[in-house]
Design an enzyme around this catalytic site. Structure first.
Site, PDB file in Angstrom:
ATOM      1  N   LYS A 159      41.465  67.196  64.066  1.00 41.68           N
ATOM      2  CA  LYS A 159      41.952  67.749  65.337  1.00 41.68           C
ATOM      3  C   LYS A 159      40.859  67.851  66.383  1.00 41.68           C
ATOM      4  O   LYS A 159      41.130  67.775  67.571  1.00 41.68           O
ATOM      5  CB  LYS A 159      42.617  69.121  65.099  1.00 41.68           C
ATOM      6  CG  LYS A 159      43.956  69.014  64.354  1.00 41.68           C
ATOM      7  CD  LYS A 159      44.779  70.293  64.426  1.00 41.68           C
ATOM      8  CE  LYS A 159      46.172  70.070  63.824  1.00 41.68           C
ATOM      9  NZ  LYS A 159      47.011  71.275  63.833  1.00 41.68           N
ATOM     10  N   LYS A 212      50.434  61.967  58.652  1.00 43.67           N
ATOM     11  CA  LYS A 212      51.310  63.050  58.217  1.00 43.67           C
ATOM     12  C   LYS A 212      52.277  63.374  59.347  1.00 43.67           C
ATOM     13  O   LYS A 212      51.874  63.382  60.509  1.00 43.67           O
ATOM     14  CB  LYS A 212      50.447  64.276  57.902  1.00 43.67           C
ATOM     15  CG  LYS A 212      51.207  65.533  57.567  1.00 43.67           C
ATOM     16  CD  LYS A 212      50.257  66.715  57.453  1.00 43.67           C
ATOM     17  CE  LYS A 212      50.082  67.471  58.757  1.00 43.67           C
ATOM     18  NZ  LYS A 212      51.216  68.288  59.201  1.00 43.67           N
ATOM     19  N   LYS A 264      53.869  68.287  64.071  1.00 41.31           N
ATOM     20  CA  LYS A 264      54.423  68.710  65.362  1.00 41.31           C
ATOM     21  C   LYS A 264      53.605  68.138  66.505  1.00 41.31           C
ATOM     22  O   LYS A 264      54.133  67.693  67.504  1.00 41.31           O
ATOM     23  CB  LYS A 264      54.414  70.242  65.447  1.00 41.31           C
ATOM     24  CG  LYS A 264      55.453  70.891  64.583  1.00 41.31           C
ATOM     25  CD  LYS A 264      55.475  72.377  64.870  1.00 41.31           C
ATOM     26  CE  LYS A 264      55.272  73.175  63.607  1.00 41.31           C
ATOM     27  NZ  LYS A 264      53.895  73.588  63.376  1.00 41.31           N
TER      28      LYS A 264
END
Ligand code: ATP
Ligand code: MG
Length: 339
Positions: free
Chosen positions: A111, A193, A196
């Site tokens: 991230k 994966k 969201k």
């Protein structure tokens, strides 16, 4: 009775990966375990987010979870920022958390690539997660596979804190993960994966039309260039999704039709869409009803937060004491309650 804690970020729509990997387990386990289910909005601000929609997304996440079967009579459903003890315990746990461990977390590495200047919150995310779990001295944490590494760190933090401040006992139990069979659902891009934040999802509350519009262009086995090219279902995400939404005989038929080039990928996706739509229809219906009664949803969250705060302040009182802080004279319990 063993205690369960788990959380989900209001960082986007509740998707079938969350549902298959975690939420279904929460729903099934709430009958047998004392369960705390938390919408972790403080976690959601560690990535870029829209402040104007955060509150509604938080409420929508509650609607999704209730529609999926979280029962407020059985589980405590609440919003993380309504229980300020999460942030306080995180700060206290920072003192026993090794920086090197935070820097090697896979989620942090993934991230943080999206930022030119990485916010410290993203690095400290696992400390807040440890605080979430340890605040309720939870034994079990039903999560997807991506969270197992964070949970290992939670155990390390618990061990270090116990060694330093536990007065010879394991004040914090070392929480263990519970993994679903669908521990890692791949996104519609066929690679990452389902997340969201990656826009590769199917929403648990999507309309039949939205489900089909998202499935239609989804990645399949690249060997299937035309309908006549045989494929390998094992490397096709659509085949794997069939396993969770279609009956076993359909799953077998999908594998055979893919290998023998009897179906085109679109045929295969249409069958999956139909089964997915049928499976999710009752959840969507319940969500539509709850959307009409958002006051009731807010009330459930308020009750959940009151129950969670009570338990959290008990733990935190002990933690402050064991860490040597000067008590606020006279009324430590009130001190926690008024905030
Ligand atoms: P974000 O992209 O913002 O991190 P997310 O989709 O990863 O969102 P989280 O709120 O981080 O969702 O995770 C909620 C729960 O769902 C966690 O237990 C996580 O392990 C699980 N989960 C998330 N994605 C998947 C997936 N693709 N397959 C199985 N479980 C998943
Ligand atoms: Mg995530």
């Amino acid at each position: 009775m063993p205690r369960i804690f788990s959380g989900i970020q209001p960082s986007g729509e509740l998707h079938i990966g969350n549902w298959l990997g975690a939420v279904q387990n929460w729903v099934n386990l709430q009958r047998s375990y004392e369960s705390l289910i938390c919408i972790v909005d403080l976690h959601a601000i560690t990535s870029k987010y829209d402040k104007d929609t955060l509150a509604q997304r938080t409420r929508d996440m509650a609607i999704g979870l209730l529609a999926a079967g979280i029962d407020p009579e059985q589980a405590t459903l609440f919003v993380q920022s309504h229980v300020p003890q999460h942030s306080e315990l995180q700060w206290l746990l920072n003192s026993v958390t090794p920086l090197g461990e935070l820097e090697r977390m896979t989620q942090f590495k993934d991230k943080s690539q999206k930022f030119e200047s990485v916010p410290a919150g993203l690095l400290n995310y696992p400390v807040l997660m440890a605080a979430d779990i340890l605040l309720y001295r939870a034994d079990l944490v039903p999560v997807g596979e991506d969270q197992v590494q964070h949970l290992e760190l939670t155990r390390e933090i618990a061990r270090k804190w116990n060694a330093e401040f536990g007065r010879g006992e394991d004040f914090f139990p070392e929480p263990q993960p519970i993994l679903a069979e669908a521990k890692r659902i791949t996104g519609l891009d066929g690679q990452a994966k389902m997340s969201k934040s990656l826009g590769n999802t199917i929403g648990l509350l999507d309309t039949p039309e939205e489900i089909w519009q998202k499935l239609r262009p989804a990645k399949t086995d690249p060997a299937r260039v035309t309908r006549k090219d045989p494929g390998n279902p094992e490397i096709c995400n659509i085949y794997h999704l069939h396993k969770y939404f279609s009956p076993p005989e359909t799953v077998a038929l999908v594998a055979e039709s893919c290998r023998g080039a009897k179906w085109g990928c679109l045929d295969c996706k249409r069958v999956l869409a139909d089964n997915m739509i049928a499976t999710l229809a009752p959840i969507r219906e319940r969500a539509l009803q709850l959307q009409e009664d958002q006051d009731r949803v807010d009330e459930i969250l308020a009750d959940g937060a009151t129950a969670a705060r009570r338990r959290a302040s008990e733990t935190l009182g002990e933690v402050r004491d064991r860490m040597g802080f000067l008590p606020a004279r006279g009324k430590p319990a009130v001190f926690d309650e008024v905030r």
